[in-house]
Structure formats: C-alpha cells, structure tokens
Design a protein around this motif. Structure first.
Motif, PDB file in Angstrom:
ATOM      1  N   VAL A  12      -4.330  -7.635  -0.951  1.00 58.13           N
ATOM      2  CA  VAL A  12      -3.871  -6.335  -1.464  1.00 58.13           C
ATOM      3  C   VAL A  12      -3.437  -6.453  -2.923  1.00 58.13           C
ATOM      4  N   MET A  33      -9.060  -1.092   1.159  1.00 54.36           N
ATOM      5  CA  MET A  33      -8.713  -2.473   1.502  1.00 54.36           C
ATOM      6  C   MET A  33      -9.499  -2.961   2.720  1.00 54.36           C
ATOM      7  N   ILE A  88       0.840  -1.206   0.000  1.00 56.18           N
ATOM      8  CA  ILE A  88       0.000   0.000   0.000  1.00 56.18           C
ATOM      9  C   ILE A  88       0.874   1.255   0.000  1.00 56.18           C
TER      10      ILE A  88
END
Length: 376
Positions: free
Chosen positions: A239, A226, A208
């Motif tokens: 992810v 997420m 991320i």
C-alpha cells in the motif's frame, strides 16, 4: 468476458442499516417515515462519497414500499421495491444539475411533478449537485419547491451548501452528512475484503482509510486499485509503495535521532527520503502529524484522537513515553512553522535541514526552545 463492477457500486448501501458512518441521519429518516411525518423537500449536504445520493435513493424506495418491515426498512418484495431494484421505477427521477442546469431543464421537471404516481404514494425527485443550477433555474424552481403537489418529494444533494440560495435552504429540511471515521472505513473495507476473498493487513486498510479522507467511495476505489496491484494480497508494504505514502518507520527513526540530539543522522535520513522522490512539504507535514500522534497517545483520555492501526499503536506509546509534553509542543510548532514557510522559501532543502537541527536542539540540557536563546 464477465462484466466487472467496481466495489463502490457492488457494495452500495441498499438499506438504511447498511449506510456507513451516518447513523444519526438514517435514524432520523427512518423515524420520519414510520411516523408519517415527511417533509416535501430535503437537502443532503456534505463531502463527496459519504452517502448522500445513496441515502436519497434508499429514502425514495422506502417511502414507496407497500410493506415496511418492523425496523422501518423497505421489504424488497412488493412491486414498488422490485421496480426500483430493477431500475424501472417511474416514481423516482434523478437529475444531474451539473449538466442539466438551465431554466428549460427545471421547467421540464416541474411539468413532470404534476403527474401523480401510478404505484406507491410518492414521486421522488433527486437533484444531484444542486448548487450547479443557474440563478434563473433556482428562481423558476422556488414556487414549486415551496408548494409542491402532495405526492411530490424533492431531495437535493450538494457538496457545496454555501452556494445554495437562502430562499432554497429555508424551504428544505437540511441534513449535514459528516466525513466517515477511519475506524468505520476500515471496518467496511474488511467486510468488502471478506466478500471478495481478499486477504488484508489491518495497517494496510488503515492507510487506505486515511488516504480516503472520510470518503467511502474514495476508499473503495483505492481498495480496488490495491487488489489489482497485489492480486488480492493487500499488505502494508504494498500500500505505501503504490500510494506513495511515507513509511511510519522513517518518522520513528527521525524521532529517535532527535531525542538523542543527533543532527547528522537526521540529515542523512532526510536525504534518503528525498532520494525516494517524496516532496519536502509532504515530509514536514507528515512529521508534524507524527508529533501530534505521539502527543495524543500519551494519555488515555486523548486516545480517541489517535487514528493508527493496532499493530503500530504500541510502538507509538513506547516512543511517546520518552518524549516530554513540552518537547512535543515545541516540535509540533517548529514543524508547523516550517510547513507554513516552505512554499515561500528559496532554499527549501536548507529550510528542512534547519528545522531538523532545531528539533535536535530541543533535547539539549537547558534548551527550552530554539527562539529562546540568551542574548549575549
């Protein structure tokens, strides 16, 4: 239904110490406040989502605080702080120059500047996206910016410093905000996750942070996305699936096949990746970054340049130990050349396959580089 507030707003910094990744700038601002050496105009510039507007608001709140703490932070108890926290302060004015960029808008602001504050010492004018002001608006603003009343402080914020007139720059103290490091973004995401009761995997947060490209607001937006996707159980696998990120495992498998000189397994692996919907240029740029990461993790002195999670670091070190520096230099060059030629290529898949063939040839005995073949 309860009003939902996104993480970027809920966890917006409210003190200098809570600003992430800009310690040198916040220290300078705190010292200026404590020593009573305030400029009349500041320019905060840098990429999006790194804290420019947040720092401007914190600075405006702190210089009007009536009981500063020993650490140089606002007390959050005096009338000035309370009115700011409750969004009813008359001392702080924000103008979005993207939608208020005419001469009339600036003249209206100049008329307000003359009125002294009722509570506190300063009236602060925060002009966001200041580069969007028209030429005429800039010219109308110049005189006031150079000689404002003693109670007025201007804070200009922009993502495009090069568009600001030199005459404006010379009248401001310029603060350049930097992109936030992956490590700092991950640490803040862990703090937010703990506050929200979300379970995370370190490697997931690392992906991320890399996707956010140095912007904390982008990182928090992806984090919220997420959380919704995984129902509060953020894993590395979820992810990469949701963000369409190519798994590290593919790069490791391709490197292992390359080290063995196995062309056909490399081509089959490329086909597998393409069938998953990944763009060819995305694959080759990722491969170039992979070889670069293998190179920097071979030496302790360059490990600071190695931005991957701890769980995958040992895997990188193990593979890097099998790769001579010269091979990695050539592999990076080949991948980069393919990246540059990809857009102009008529047969993009063939270009990718040819690059993989050349990469596999690097490990052949006596093979120094694909372009160094002996002429017959």
């Amino acid at each position: 239904m309860e009003n939902y507030i996104v993480s970027a707003r809920r966890y917006r910094p409210t003190t200098f110490n809570s600003v992430v990744g800009q310690k040198s700038l916040t220290t300078t601002l705190k010292n200026a406040i404590q020593s009573h050496k305030l400029a009349h105009a500041y320019l905060f510039c840098g990429p999006r989502g790194v804290g420019k507007t947040s720092c401007a608001r914190i600075f405006a709140k702190t210089i009007n605080c009536m009981n500063l703490t020993a650490a140089g932070e606002a007390c959050n108890a005096c009338e000035s702080c309370l009115s700011f926290n409750e969004q009813r302060s008359l001392n702080i004015h924000e103008l979005d120059a993207a939608s208020n960029n005419s001469v009339e808008d600036i003249r209206s602001l100049i008329d307000q500047v003359r009125i002294p504050p009722q509570i506190g010492q300063y009236k602060v004018y925060i002009i966001d996206e200041v580069h969007m002001l028209s030429q005429a608006a800039f010219n109308a603003f110049l005189k006031t910016l150079e000689e404002p009343p003693h109670h007025a402080v201007f804070i200009l914020a922009t993502t495009e410093k090069h568009k600001i007139l030199a005459t404006i720059l010379s009248r401001c103290q310029v603060y350049d905000f930097s992109r936030i490091s992956v490590a700092d973004v991950v640490a803040h995401l862990q703090f937010v996750a703990s506050g929200e009761g979300v379970t995370t995997e370190p490697e997931a947060l690392n992906i991320i942070a890399q996707k956010a490209d140095g912007g904390m607001r982008d990182a928090l937006s992806i984090f919220d996305q997420m959380v919704s996707y995984t129902d509060g159980q953020i894993t590395y696998r979820s992810v990469i699936e949701n963000l369409n990120v190519l798994d590290y495992e593919y790069y490791f498998r391709m490197t292992e096949a390359m080290l063995k000189g196995e062309v056909r397994p490399c081509m089959l692996l490329l086909n597998e990746i393409l069938e998953k919907g990944f763009d060819g240029q995305h694959i080759i740029t990722g491969l170039a970054s992979h070889f670069r990461d293998l190179l920097v993790c071979k030496d302790e002195s360059t490990l600071i340049l190695f931005e991957v999670g701890a769980s995958i670091r040992e895997r990188y070190k193990a593979i890097a130990g099998q790769c001579p520096d010269k091979l990695l230099f050539q592999a990076i060059e080949l991948a980069n050349r393919c990246d540059l030629e990809y857009r102009e290529s008529r047969n993009k898949r063939l270009l990718l396959e040819l690059t993989l063939i050349q990469l596999c040839q690097l490990t052949e005995t006596g093979q120094s580089a694909p372009d160094d073949k002996k002429k017959s």
